[in-house]
Design a protein around this motif. Sequence first.
Motif, PDB file in Angstrom:
ATOM      1  N   ARG A 125      38.817  42.526  25.712  1.00 57.19           N
ATOM      2  CA  ARG A 125      40.113  41.906  25.406  1.00 57.19           C
ATOM      3  C   ARG A 125      41.260  42.706  26.002  1.00 57.19           C
ATOM      4  NH1 ARG A 125      39.215  41.198  18.934  1.00 57.19           N
ATOM      5  NH2 ARG A 125      37.811  39.412  18.944  1.00 57.19           N
ATOM      6  N   LEU A 126      41.152  44.025  25.938  1.00 55.81           N
ATOM      7  CA  LEU A 126      42.209  44.880  26.464  1.00 55.81           C
ATOM      8  C   LEU A 126      42.370  44.676  27.966  1.00 55.81           C
ATOM      9  CD1 LEU A 126      43.996  46.997  24.978  1.00 55.81           C
ATOM     10  CD2 LEU A 126      42.541  48.755  25.953  1.00 55.81           C
ATOM     11  N   GLY A 127      41.230  44.543  28.679  1.00 53.83           N
ATOM     12  CA  GLY A 127      41.300  44.270  30.112  1.00 53.83           C
ATOM     13  C   GLY A 127      41.915  42.921  30.408  1.00 53.83           C
ATOM     14  N   ALA A 128      41.657  41.938  29.547  1.00 51.12           N
ATOM     15  CA  ALA A 128      42.201  40.599  29.762  1.00 51.12           C
ATOM     16  C   ALA A 128      43.715  40.556  29.587  1.00 51.12           C
ATOM     17  CB  ALA A 128      41.538  39.609  28.800  1.00 51.12           C
ATOM     18  N   VAL A 129      44.267  41.474  28.778  1.00 52.21           N
ATOM     19  CA  VAL A 129      45.716  41.498  28.548  1.00 52.21           C
ATOM     20  C   VAL A 129      46.464  41.809  29.845  1.00 52.21           C
ATOM     21  CG1 VAL A 129      47.589  42.749  27.405  1.00 52.21           C
ATOM     22  CG2 VAL A 129      45.597  42.031  26.094  1.00 52.21           C
ATOM     23  N   GLY A 130      46.006  42.835  30.575  1.00 47.74           N
ATOM     24  CA  GLY A 130      46.667  43.195  31.830  1.00 47.74           C
ATOM     25  C   GLY A 130      46.635  42.068  32.840  1.00 47.74           C
ATOM     26  N   LEU A 131      45.509  41.352  32.928  1.00 44.85           N
ATOM     27  CA  LEU A 131      45.410  40.209  33.838  1.00 44.85           C
ATOM     28  C   LEU A 131      46.355  39.097  33.388  1.00 44.85           C
ATOM     29  CD1 LEU A 131      44.087  38.727  36.204  1.00 44.85           C
ATOM     30  CD2 LEU A 131      42.236  38.059  34.647  1.00 44.85           C
ATOM     31  N   HIS A 132      46.444  38.882  32.081  1.00 42.16           N
ATOM     32  CA  HIS A 132      47.343  37.850  31.554  1.00 42.16           C
ATOM     33  C   HIS A 132      48.805  38.186  31.878  1.00 42.16           C
ATOM     34  CE1 HIS A 132      48.638  34.620  28.924  1.00 42.16           C
ATOM     35  NE2 HIS A 132      49.468  35.442  28.322  1.00 42.16           N
ATOM     36  N   TRP A 133      49.164  39.467  31.779  1.00 44.64           N
ATOM     37  CA  TRP A 133      50.527  39.870  32.155  1.00 44.64           C
ATOM     38  C   TRP A 133      50.824  39.478  33.594  1.00 44.64           C
ATOM     39  CZ3 TRP A 133      51.009  45.620  30.115  1.00 44.64           C
ATOM     40  CH2 TRP A 133      51.043  45.589  28.710  1.00 44.64           C
ATOM     41  N   PHE A 134      49.851  39.726  34.484  1.00 44.14           N
ATOM     42  CA  PHE A 134      50.063  39.388  35.895  1.00 44.14           C
ATOM     43  C   PHE A 134      50.192  37.882  36.084  1.00 44.14           C
ATOM     44  CE2 PHE A 134      47.940  37.808  39.741  1.00 44.14           C
ATOM     45  CZ  PHE A 134      48.840  38.248  40.698  1.00 44.14           C
ATOM     46  N   LEU A 135      49.325  37.120  35.452  1.00 41.93           N
ATOM     47  CA  LEU A 135      49.352  35.669  35.628  1.00 41.93           C
ATOM     48  C   LEU A 135      50.659  35.073  35.139  1.00 41.93           C
ATOM     49  CD1 LEU A 135      45.712  34.772  34.509  1.00 41.93           C
ATOM     50  CD2 LEU A 135      46.584  34.996  36.839  1.00 41.93           C
ATOM     51  N   GLN A 136      51.228  35.647  34.080  1.00 39.40           N
ATOM     52  CA  GLN A 136      52.465  35.128  33.524  1.00 39.40           C
ATOM     53  C   GLN A 136      53.714  35.682  34.211  1.00 39.40           C
ATOM     54  OE1 GLN A 136      52.665  32.697  31.019  1.00 39.40           O
ATOM     55  NE2 GLN A 136      50.493  32.561  31.487  1.00 39.40           N
ATOM     56  N   GLN A 137      53.663  36.942  34.654  1.00 39.70           N
ATOM     57  CA  GLN A 137      54.882  37.613  35.115  1.00 39.70           C
ATOM     58  C   GLN A 137      54.773  38.234  36.496  1.00 39.70           C
ATOM     59  OE1 GLN A 137      57.428  37.113  33.351  1.00 39.70           O
ATOM     60  NE2 GLN A 137      56.461  36.424  31.457  1.00 39.70           N
ATOM     61  N   GLY A 138      53.597  38.192  37.129  1.00 38.23           N
ATOM     62  CA  GLY A 138      53.462  38.796  38.455  1.00 38.23           C
ATOM     63  C   GLY A 138      54.340  38.129  39.493  1.00 38.23           C
ATOM     64  N   TYR A 139      54.534  36.820  39.345  1.00 34.28           N
ATOM     65  CA  TYR A 139      55.409  36.055  40.223  1.00 34.28           C
ATOM     66  C   TYR A 139      56.363  35.234  39.352  1.00 34.28           C
ATOM     67  CZ  TYR A 139      52.229  37.260  44.017  1.00 34.28           C
ATOM     68  OH  TYR A 139      51.484  37.947  44.932  1.00 34.28           O
ATOM     69  N   LYS A 140      57.448  34.782  39.941  1.00 36.60           N
ATOM     70  CA  LYS A 140      58.391  33.967  39.187  1.00 36.60           C
ATOM     71  C   LYS A 140      57.710  32.700  38.692  1.00 36.60           C
ATOM     72  CE  LYS A 140      62.500  35.585  41.668  1.00 36.60           C
ATOM     73  NZ  LYS A 140      63.630  35.203  42.539  1.00 36.60           N
ATOM     74  N   LYS A 141      58.271  32.135  37.640  1.00 37.19           N
ATOM     75  CA  LYS A 141      57.627  31.029  36.934  1.00 37.19           C
ATOM     76  C   LYS A 141      57.282  29.882  37.862  1.00 37.19           C
ATOM     77  CE  LYS A 141      58.285  28.202  32.777  1.00 37.19           C
ATOM     78  NZ  LYS A 141      59.198  27.891  31.657  1.00 37.19           N
ATOM     79  N   ARG A 142      58.184  29.527  38.770  1.00 37.26           N
ATOM     80  CA  ARG A 142      57.947  28.387  39.659  1.00 37.26           C
ATOM     81  C   ARG A 142      57.552  28.818  41.070  1.00 37.26           C
ATOM     82  NH1 ARG A 142      62.006  26.930  36.206  1.00 37.26           N
ATOM     83  NH2 ARG A 142      61.711  24.948  35.106  1.00 37.26           N
ATOM     84  N   GLU A 143      57.285  30.097  41.253  1.00 35.53           N
ATOM     85  CA  GLU A 143      56.918  30.607  42.574  1.00 35.53           C
ATOM     86  C   GLU A 143      55.437  30.364  42.836  1.00 35.53           C
ATOM     87  OE1 GLU A 143      57.180  34.797  45.140  1.00 35.53           O
ATOM     88  OE2 GLU A 143      57.774  34.724  43.040  1.00 35.53           O
ATOM     89  N   THR A 144      55.137  29.804  44.000  1.00 37.36           N
ATOM     90  CA  THR A 144      53.746  29.579  44.395  1.00 37.36           C
ATOM     91  C   THR A 144      53.481  30.336  45.686  1.00 37.36           C
ATOM     92  OG1 THR A 144      53.779  27.364  43.407  1.00 37.36           O
ATOM     93  CG2 THR A 144      52.016  27.843  44.964  1.00 37.36           C
ATOM     94  N   PRO A 145      52.907  31.531  45.600  1.00 44.89           N
ATOM     95  CA  PRO A 145      52.639  32.286  46.826  1.00 44.89           C
ATOM     96  C   PRO A 145      51.618  31.565  47.701  1.00 44.89           C
ATOM     97  CG  PRO A 145      51.585  33.314  44.928  1.00 44.89           C
ATOM     98  CD  PRO A 145      52.444  32.226  44.396  1.00 44.89           C
ATOM     99  N   LYS A 146      51.795  31.703  48.993  1.00 43.42           N
ATOM    100  CA  LYS A 146      50.871  31.053  49.918  1.00 43.42           C
ATOM    101  C   LYS A 146      49.473  31.626  49.764  1.00 43.42           C
ATOM    102  CE  LYS A 146      50.236  30.035  54.840  1.00 43.42           C
ATOM    103  NZ  LYS A 146      50.784  30.234  56.217  1.00 43.42           N
TER     104      LYS A 146
END
Length: 445
Positions: A125-146
């Motif tokens: 679960r602890l490892g999943a938290v860091g990945l969740h942070w990235f998925l939610q905040q790694g890029y802007k909400k409406r940003e879709t990287p190529k």
Amino acid sequence: MATQCHNQLTLGFQRKIVIDFNGGEITSDSGLLLLRQFDAQLALTQKLNGLFNDWRHPVFIEHHTHEMLCQRIYQIAAGYQDCNDADTLRIDPTFQTIVGKSDPLASQPTLSRLENHADEQTIERLGAVGLHWFLQQGYKKRETPKEILLDCDATDDPCHGQQEFAFFHGKYGAHMYHPLFFFDAKTGALLSTLLRPGNASAGAGIPAELDRLVPIIRRRFAKSQISYRADAGSANPEIYRTLESLDVLYAIGIASNSVFNKRTERWVNKAKRKYARTKIPIRLLYSFRHRARSWNKRRRIVVKIEVGPLGTNVRFIITNRSGRAEAIYDGYDQRGECENRIKEFKRDLSADRLSCHSFRANAFRLKLHALAYQLLVLFRVHALRQTQLAHARLQTLRLKLFKVGARFVRSARHFWFHVSSSWPGRDLFVEIWQKLKHLPQPAPS
């Protein structure tokens, strides 16, 4: 303690200089409050609530697990990687304010018990938290990287003592653990950490981790191409098949062999002759198709040949990318940034300080360091954008922004942190504080 033995200290290099230990509540890490504000606005460590499988009786709990996790993560971010430091920091006003308690925080024995009682489910679960942070905040909400480019690499973590599953590794010449990392190439965010025994092969655990990571990332970035980049440790037929089954583009370093040498001999000799004639360094890139006995099909091999005053250098990568060989190799060549991220993780956050006896406790500790790293990287991505610290190392952030002395005063309505009027970082601190006020609210989970 020095404060118990000496009331005043005099210095002799100038007259009338006296040092005492009666300054009241003073903290040396008040800049961490800025990081905590960023954390609160994006609701990051809030996701630690209910994560730990707590074995204690609720009636006797003094320090809740989410408070201890937050305390430990912020102490690591501030450079206090040892649990021993908590015995002094538990009454530090900055850390008490960050955790949200006026009573003393958890001590070293309490934090050590936390580490040694973490079960496999909690670690996952602890490892999943860091990945969740990235998925939610790694890029802007409406940003879709190529492209989401996954950089994968392993490193050595020398062990001292009798740690479980610490074995001798011939390549590194040490008794060690062999942790594995997955980074997002653009942001530097740490997507996954996996603690492996010291005798694990370079590619051990990669196919299973790819099977877990890629579908999760694709759900968030459905329109982005997911790609993979790694050194020769990933040159494994099982990894190729896994990547291809997941529709992931890859460029992986692969070691030379007699077949490759024979296929490139003509081009190497041509480059040597041209350099001997012109004395101008030569760089050639081309590709060919090859199928080894253990492969299920032919794959593309990109070759780089360099001839210059330092001699001849021939390198190979295996890839399923299309396009010019030069563009593919140049993209692979930037893989060195992944090693810089590992250095930052190990040196700036002492993530190789896995000194518990239990392998499981060390795996838990590695996840804590990963969360501290992730918190700082996201802070750098969002709060420090377009500032002088936008590309600074984490150690630099700590020295220029977090390590700020302040006198703490508690009133009926406020907690006052009185920072020096002559602090050179004041303007930058205010600039970042203003940027935090305009951060977007987190997307719903």
